[in-house]
Design an enzyme around this catalytic site. Structure first.
Site, PDB file in Angstrom:
ATOM      1  N   ALA A   1      22.513 -65.410  25.054  1.00  0.00           N
ATOM      2  CA  ALA A   1      21.604 -66.509  24.684  1.00  0.00           C
ATOM      3  C   ALA A   1      21.818 -67.724  25.590  1.00  0.00           C
ATOM      4  O   ALA A   1      22.942 -68.005  25.987  1.00  0.00           O
ATOM      5  CB  ALA A   1      21.834 -66.897  23.226  1.00  0.00           C
TER       6      ALA A   1
ATOM      7  N   ASP B   1      28.423 -59.259  18.145  1.00  0.00           N
ATOM      8  CA  ASP B   1      29.549 -59.990  18.732  1.00  0.00           C
ATOM      9  C   ASP B   1      30.058 -59.171  19.914  1.00  0.00           C
ATOM     10  O   ASP B   1      30.342 -57.973  19.780  1.00  0.00           O
ATOM     11  CB  ASP B   1      30.643 -60.164  17.677  1.00  0.00           C
ATOM     12  CG  ASP B   1      31.802 -61.047  18.142  1.00  0.00           C
ATOM     13  OD1 ASP B   1      32.096 -61.057  19.357  1.00  0.00           O
ATOM     14  OD2 ASP B   1      32.427 -61.698  17.284  1.00  0.00           O
TER      15      ASP B   1
ATOM     16  N   CYS C   1      30.721 -72.227  32.561  1.00  0.00           N
ATOM     17  CA  CYS C   1      30.180 -73.508  33.023  1.00  0.00           C
ATOM     18  C   CYS C   1      31.216 -74.610  32.805  1.00  0.00           C
ATOM     19  O   CYS C   1      30.889 -75.719  32.406  1.00  0.00           O
ATOM     20  CB  CYS C   1      28.865 -73.841  32.335  1.00  0.00           C
ATOM     21  SG  CYS C   1      28.929 -73.807  30.533  1.00  0.00           S
TER      22      CYS C   1
END
EC number: 2.1.1.176
Length: 447
Positions: free
Chosen positions: A262, A313, A385
């Site tokens: 996502a 998961d 990130c």
């Protein structure tokens, strides 16, 4: 007058900031909600956005300048009103000081009692008489970098320890520059030339990214209202983030696992590189609403035919997939997000070093889970990130120590980004190209 002040850009900026700083709301979501519910002009919306992100980016700097003028901590909204007024004095050259002061006093009168109005008036007049105090008064260099860059001291110390003082100074000097909007050309349905032409027809000027092969950087215009965006020819994605999939060097016929998918930006980038007849992406997310978001984004970008999405998961992949199922795997892992500070300025005040250490364990558990699902000779791209080494190099090294069937390859990108580096992994700092901070490690299964 009260009605016009209540709906004014500055009062709406104050409402937004107070909710972000006082209630922990996400700045982008809260700002979008504020602007959608207003009847402001485009120029006023830009003004609100400038104030909100500017105050969040410069919060510690503004508090340093404010502190000599207050003896005790005022109510949260009053302090925020003062901070945003000082921000306008110091950073918005085209806004007259008198206009800032006048409206701040009106807002104080609207929201508070006569005592608060008098307090705000006195502080702002005193600040304008005295001016902002000099950063050189701060003797400790860590504290000075913290105040000038508006970054917590623990973060400054961590950066110095991991990258050295010179590199940290570059990061501090760049981290509050405005974030630019970058787009990825959706090569599943178009090419850069056509995308640029269609964007230009809607008044959107772009330049080719120096970082990512399919990247475009917006220089003028509203790309999100363009036909090219609506039709899925381009999608919003940071230049650095594009490099994770780029470094997979997809041929088109692979089966690929996107373990932490996502909202689907990298999923669609993988899909765009695959042949819909012979390639497939299996995309996972733990939350049902995010699964739906991924599916929605795949439809907009025209790649649903090569993507399967699962609510799962990533640490439980064994429940769904056999060993040696995938040719390549992307683990764009949950992380502290420190590389996104330019785009999400408030996260710098919420994170701690302990957060980063606990994320390191989650990252390892995901890598451990997906490792058996890769075919021999295949690669895992591990990306984050963040620029913290405990979530990046240290995660990779610990995984390799526990998995002798894997080795580390040199990460290679289409534009040979930072090819003169000594490490095999690739770290993009916010100061390198003006893009987000990002990390990529390439892990190959050899047995």
């Amino acid at each position: 007058m009260n009605k016009s002040v209540k709906k004014s850009p500055r009062n709406l900026a104050l409402t937004t900031l107070d909710r972000v700083l006082g209630r922990g709301s996400y700045s982008n979501l809260q700002l979008n909600q504020t602007l959608q519910n207003s009847d402001l002009s485009s120029a006023d919306k830009r003004f609100v956005t400038t104030i909100v992100y500017g105050v969040l980016q410069r919060k510690l700097t503004l508090e340093y300048w404010l502190s000599p003028f207050i003896k005790k901590e005022p109510q949260s909204w009053v302090k925020t009103l003062l901070l945003m007024s000082i921000y306008q004095y110091q950073y918005l050259d085209r806004v007259p000081d008198w206009a800032v002061t006048d409206e701040a006093i009106k807002i104080a009168k609207l929201r508070g009692n006569p005592g608060i109005r008098k307090f705000v008036t006195g502080v702002l007049h005193a600040f304008l008489r005295t001016g902002a105090r000099d950063f050189n008064e701060i003797q400790d260099p860590v504290k000075r970098y913290s105040i000038t860059g508006s970054l917590p001291e623990w973060l400054i110390k961590t950066l110095i320890n991991q990258y050295g003082e010179d590199e940290t100074v570059k990061i501090v000097e760049s981290i509050n520059d405005p974030a630019h909007l970058s787009l990825r050309v959706n090569t599943a349905i178009t090419d850069a030339s056509e995308a640029i032409q269609l964007l230009a027809a809607d008044g959107v000027q772009v330049r080719t990214s120096k970082v990512a092969a399919d990247g475009l950087v917006v220089e003028k215009g509203n790309a999100l209202e363009s036909r090219a965006f609506a039709d899925g020819l381009v999608t919003v994605q940071d230049e650095s983030a594009m490099l994770a999939v780029e470094s997979m060097h997809l041929k088109g016929n692979e089966r690929v696992l996107d373990a932490c998918a996502a909202p689907g930006g990298k999923t669609s980038q993988i899909a765009a590189a695959l042949d819909p007849q012979t390639g497939q992406v299996d995309a996972l997310d733990i939350h049902q609403h995010k699964v739906k978001l991924i599916q929605k984004n795949m439809r907009r970008l025209g790649v649903s035919d090569r993507v399967k999405v699962y609510q799962l998961d990533a640490r439980k992949v064994n429940d769904q997939f056999d060993d040696e199922t995938f040719d390549k795997i992307l683990v764009d892992a949950p992380c502290s997000g420190i590389g996104l500070i330019r785009r999400k300025p408030e996260i710098r005040y919420d994170k701690t070093l302990d957060n980063s250490e606990s994320l390191h364990q989650i990252q390892l558990s995901i890598l451990d889970a997906v490792a058996p699902k890769l075919k021999k000779g295949g690669i895992i791209i591990y990306s984050t990130c963040t620029i913290f080494q405990q979530e990046n190099e240290q995660t990779v090294l610990k995984f390799l120590k526990q998995h002798p069937e894997y080795c580390l390859l040199r990460t290679q990108t289409a534009r040979a980004i930072k090819n003169d580096r000594q490490k095999k992994t690739l770290t993009i700092l916010p100061s390198d190209f003006g893009s987000d901070g990002f990390f990529i490690g390439t892990l190959q299964r050899i047995k």
